[in-house]
Design a protein around this motif. Structure first.
Motif, short mmCIF file in Angstrom:
data_model
loop_
_atom_site.label_atom_id
_atom_site.label_comp_id
_atom_site.label_asym_id
_atom_site.label_seq_id
_atom_site.Cartn_x
_atom_site.Cartn_y
_atom_site.Cartn_z
N THR A 56 -0.34 1.57 -15.30
CA THR A 56 0.11 0.50 -14.57
C THR A 56 0.48 -0.63 -14.93
O THR A 56 0.32 -0.84 -16.32
CB THR A 56 -1.30 0.06 -13.63
OG1 THR A 56 -2.15 -0.57 -14.51
CG2 THR A 56 -1.83 0.67 -12.60
N LEU B 286 -9.24 7.68 -4.60
CA LEU B 286 -9.32 9.28 -4.80
C LEU B 286 -10.21 9.75 -3.85
O LEU B 286 -11.59 9.50 -4.05
CB LEU B 286 -9.11 10.06 -5.94
CG LEU B 286 -9.30 11.39 -6.00
CD1 LEU B 286 -7.89 12.04 -5.27
CD2 LEU B 286 -9.21 11.74 -7.50
N LEU C 158 -7.83 -2.37 -10.53
CA LEU C 158 -6.95 -2.42 -11.35
C LEU C 158 -6.35 -3.81 -11.66
O LEU C 158 -5.83 -4.49 -11.01
CB LEU C 158 -5.70 -1.71 -10.96
CG LEU C 158 -5.83 -0.33 -10.31
CD1 LEU C 158 -4.92 0.23 -9.90
CD2 LEU C 158 -6.65 0.70 -11.37
N ALA D 252 -6.92 1.77 -6.58
CA ALA D 252 -6.80 3.05 -6.43
C ALA D 252 -7.97 3.96 -5.99
O ALA D 252 -9.17 3.59 -6.51
CB ALA D 252 -6.44 3.74 -7.79
N GLY E 195 -5.49 -4.88 -7.85
CA GLY E 195 -4.92 -3.66 -7.24
C GLY E 195 -6.18 -2.92 -7.26
O GLY E 195 -7.27 -2.83 -7.96
N GLY F 145 -5.85 9.75 -0.55
CA GLY F 145 -6.00 8.55 -1.63
C GLY F 145 -4.91 7.46 -1.20
O GLY F 145 -4.03 7.80 -0.42
N ILE G 265 2.41 9.15 -12.15
CA ILE G 265 1.35 9.54 -11.30
C ILE G 265 1.19 11.00 -11.39
O ILE G 265 2.34 11.84 -11.29
CB ILE G 265 1.84 9.07 -9.84
CG1 ILE G 265 1.85 7.45 -9.81
CG2 ILE G 265 0.86 9.21 -9.18
CD1 ILE G 265 2.25 6.92 -8.54
N PHE H 92 -2.97 3.65 -3.27
CA PHE H 92 -2.89 2.72 -4.18
C PHE H 92 -2.61 1.38 -3.39
O PHE H 92 -1.77 1.26 -2.39
CB PHE H 92 -1.52 2.77 -4.96
CG PHE H 92 -1.69 4.10 -5.99
CD1 PHE H 92 -2.39 3.95 -7.29
CD2 PHE H 92 -0.82 5.11 -5.68
CE1 PHE H 92 -2.49 5.08 -7.95
CE2 PHE H 92 -1.17 6.02 -6.36
CZ PHE H 92 -2.07 6.19 -7.53
N SER I 185 0.02 5.50 0.37
CA SER I 185 -0.92 6.46 0.60
C SER I 185 -0.43 7.75 0.39
O SER I 185 0.90 8.06 0.37
CB SER I 185 -1.52 6.29 2.08
OG SER I 185 -2.05 5.10 2.38
N VAL J 117 3.06 1.04 -10.61
CA VAL J 117 2.22 2.17 -10.81
C VAL J 117 3.16 3.43 -11.07
O VAL J 117 4.20 3.83 -10.35
CB VAL J 117 1.53 2.79 -9.34
CG1 VAL J 117 0.48 3.82 -9.92
CG2 VAL J 117 0.67 1.64 -9.05
N LYS K 245 0.74 -1.36 -0.01
CA LYS K 245 0.00 -0.17 -0.04
C LYS K 245 0.94 1.26 0.05
O LYS K 245 1.94 1.13 0.67
CB LYS K 245 -0.94 0.08 1.22
CG LYS K 245 -1.98 1.13 1.39
CD LYS K 245 -2.86 1.04 2.45
CE LYS K 245 -3.75 2.10 2.50
NZ LYS K 245 -4.76 2.16 3.74
#
Length: 305
Positions: free
Chosen positions: A178, A193, A209, A191, A189, A232, A257, A234, A157, A254, A155
């Protein structure tokens, strides 16, 4: 006495210098039985190129083409599948080294795309944006993240507080690419937001994902409350199936970005709109004067602004 001090200094020099040399020579390195970082970077770079070639035409034969092209990459570097697997497991357990490798790969993929004729906007849609302006990239973290389904490396953040550059009605766009390297198991995966507005209401978007692609998450300040905070993360989930392996390679990369803040679009007046408005105002004044001089009419003339 002086000779004794000089003798002691020489002894200290003789003892300390070797210790310093030993300390620096003990800097951690990748064990020789694993693929070394430079070669691993080249191999994984070609791996991604091979995957892209396999997916150019998506059909039932894509999987077999991907396997064949990956095998060709390993053959090119004289590496067996077992060597590659064990090396990837090592790098997955040393996520900082794996991230450094993928940051270089990300830059190389972008450079290669430019050489092949891609425009800067195609490689990085908002790459030329500054930190201010009507549309700005406000992402301040790492542009590339490598995740594996193992806590705490599964993870990443992020959180941003707003400033005076944010306006009511702004749009917030999280955009990224990705890539996956999976030997088996389901790609899972996520994501997320989330945007908190000044009235403390929250809007969020989430995407699952599972493929190598570009993704976008967009949140609008439709109520024009103003953006207070942006958060947010991932995440790469671990398969919970009994048949899933815990030792095979499972990685989500990822990259590229960006977190884009876009001000609300406002209609620009035409170049001659000022002149037209003066003419309309003047005409309206004449009409009003005429209405004062004339008797009231049952259907007065109206001019829309």
């Amino acid at each position: 006495m002086r000779s004794i001090i000089m003798t002691m200094n020489k002894i200290c020099y003789i003892l300390i210098v070797p210790l310093i040399l030993v300390f620096y020579s003990c800097k951690p390195s990748v064990p020789g039985k694993y693929i070394q970082p430079d070669e691993m970077e080249d191999l994984l770079y070609d791996y991604h190129i091979a995957d892209g070639m396999a997916q150019e035409v998506w059909d039932e034969g894509t999987g077999s083409r991907q396997v064949a092209l990956r095998a060709a990459v390993l053959k090119k570097y004289g590496v067996t599948q077992a060597d590659f697997d064990s090396s990837m497991v090592y790098y997955m357990r040393h996520a900082d080294r794996l991230l450094a490798i993928y940051q270089n790969i990300s830059r190389r993929l972008s450079d290669e795309a430019m050489v092949q004729g891609a425009t800067a906007s195609e490689v990085n849609r908002f790459g030329a944006l500054a930190a201010n302006g009507d549309t700005a990239d406000i992402w301040a973290g790492e542009k590339s993240i490598a995740l594996i389904p193992m806590v705490p490396y599964n993870k990443s953040s992020f959180a941003f507080t707003t400033d005076s550059a944010f306006h009511k009605g702004d749009q917030i766009l999280l955009t990224f690419k990705t890539d996956f390297i999976y030997q088996d198991g389901m790609r899972d995966g996520i994501a997320v937001l989330a945007v908190r507005f000044n009235n403390d209401s929250v809007a969020s978007q989430m995407l699952h994902l599972s493929s190598s692609s570009r993704f976008n998450l967009l949140i609008n300040d439709g109520a024009r409350s103003g953006v207070k905070e942006i958060k947010g993360f991932f995440l790469l989930n671990r398969n919970n199936f009994q048949s899933s392996s815990t030792t095979t390679v499972q990685l989500m990369f990822v990259h590229h970005i960006q977190l884009i803040r876009m001000h609300e679009k406002r209609e620009k007046p035409h170049a001659d709109s000022g002149k037209d408005s003066l003419q309309v105002d003047s005409a309206a004044q004449h009409i009003d004067s005429a209405r004062i001089r004339r008797a009231p009419q049952t259907s007065p003339l109206r001019i829309s602004p």
